[in-house]
Scaffold this motif. Structure first.
Motif, short mmCIF file in Angstrom:
data_model
loop_
_atom_site.label_atom_id
_atom_site.label_comp_id
_atom_site.label_asym_id
_atom_site.label_seq_id
_atom_site.Cartn_x
_atom_site.Cartn_y
_atom_site.Cartn_z
N GLY A 17 0.77 -1.24 0.00
CA GLY A 17 0.00 0.00 0.00
C GLY A 17 0.80 1.28 0.00
O GLY A 17 0.23 2.37 0.12
N TYR A 18 2.12 1.19 -0.13
CA TYR A 18 2.94 2.40 -0.12
C TYR A 18 3.14 2.95 -1.53
O TYR A 18 3.23 2.20 -2.50
N THR A 19 3.22 4.26 -1.60
CA THR A 19 3.36 4.96 -2.88
C THR A 19 4.80 4.92 -3.36
O THR A 19 5.74 5.07 -2.58
N GLN A 20 4.96 4.72 -4.66
CA GLN A 20 6.26 4.82 -5.32
C GLN A 20 6.19 5.95 -6.34
O GLN A 20 5.10 6.32 -6.80
N ILE A 21 7.35 6.50 -6.69
CA ILE A 21 7.39 7.67 -7.57
C ILE A 21 8.34 7.42 -8.73
O ILE A 21 9.46 6.95 -8.55
N PHE A 22 7.84 7.73 -9.95
CA PHE A 22 8.63 7.62 -11.17
C PHE A 22 9.01 9.02 -11.65
O PHE A 22 8.30 10.00 -11.39
N GLN A 23 10.09 9.10 -12.42
CA GLN A 23 10.47 10.35 -13.07
C GLN A 23 9.87 10.39 -14.47
O GLN A 23 9.77 9.37 -15.15
N LEU A 24 9.46 11.59 -14.90
CA LEU A 24 8.85 11.79 -16.21
C LEU A 24 9.67 12.75 -17.04
O LEU A 24 10.22 13.72 -16.53
N THR A 25 9.69 12.51 -18.35
CA THR A 25 10.29 13.43 -19.31
C THR A 25 9.30 13.60 -20.46
O THR A 25 8.95 12.62 -21.13
N GLY A 26 8.85 14.82 -20.69
CA GLY A 26 7.90 15.09 -21.76
C GLY A 26 8.56 14.94 -23.12
O GLY A 26 9.70 15.36 -23.32
N THR A 27 7.82 14.33 -24.07
CA THR A 27 8.40 14.09 -25.40
C THR A 27 7.61 14.72 -26.53
O THR A 27 8.14 14.87 -27.63
N SER A 28 6.34 15.08 -26.30
CA SER A 28 5.59 15.73 -27.38
C SER A 28 4.37 16.45 -26.83
O SER A 28 3.98 16.25 -25.67
#
Length: 198
Positions: free
Chosen positions: A156-167
């Motif tokens: 039940g714990y939250t994990q975080i991803f990194q994002l990079t915008g591409t379009s």
């Protein structure tokens, strides 16, 4: 393991340059004083995105002005639609999962598609995975990556991803996405996610 010269006895005053809260943070977990939930508020996620983009310094800048520069998308449900697991029957480290997930808004409308893969790095004591994916929305696309604790997600714990915008509207932006299990009784389970970019 730290040596005796770097360990501070319980109750002692923190040495210069070390905040007292840093000394006590580990003990809080064992004393049950930390909250059970690790949900991240979308506002805080957006401020992190703004800081990562270099447009917000919490010590100097207005949080409200930084938030105006952010794209914030909340309360999405992520549903696994396709998944193939390649592990040659080992059920362990080095397994590769290739998946397609759908994003749905609060009204149940499909708003995005995620295509990605997860490589299991280790199984014990926690299942660590490296994820990489591409997400398509009507207004643009972004790529996601990160190392997550699969065992923590299942608890039940939250994990975080990194994002990079591409379009589209995400082009040139960076940010973060949360992933929290929402309904583990469903097969496959439902996940809750929000993301912010700046």
């Amino acid at each position: 393991m730290p040596d005796s010269e770097t360990t501070v006895e319980a109750g002692a005053t923190a040495p210069e340059g070390l905040d007292q809260r840093a000394l006590d943070s580990g003990q809080l977990a064992f004393q049950g004083r930390m909250p059970a939930s690790s949900l991240v508020e979308p506002r805080d996620l957006a401020l992190a995105a703004a800081a990562a983009a270099g447009v917000y310094d919490p010590a100097r800048d207005s949080a409200e002005e930084a938030l105006e520069r952010c794209i914030i998308v909340e309360n999405l449900t992520e549903v696994i639609e396709k998944m193939a697991i390649h592990d040659e029957g080992t059920h362990g480290a080095a397994a590769l999962a290739e998946y397609q997930d759908g994003f749905f808004d609060a009204d149940g409308n499909r708003v995005g598609t995620v295509t990605g893969s997860a490589r299991v790095l280790s199984m014990a004591p926690h299942m660590w995975q490296y994820h990489r994916s591409r997400t398509e929305f009507d207004g643009g696309t972004f790529e996601t990556h990160g190392v997550v604790d699969g065992t923590a997600i299942l608890h039940g714990y939250t994990q975080i991803f990194q994002l990079t915008g591409t379009s589209g509207r995400f082009s040139g932006k960076v940010g973060f996405m949360t992933l929290t299990i929402d309904d583990p009784t469903q097969r496959p389970p439902r996940y809750r996610t929000s993301f912010a970019m700046a």
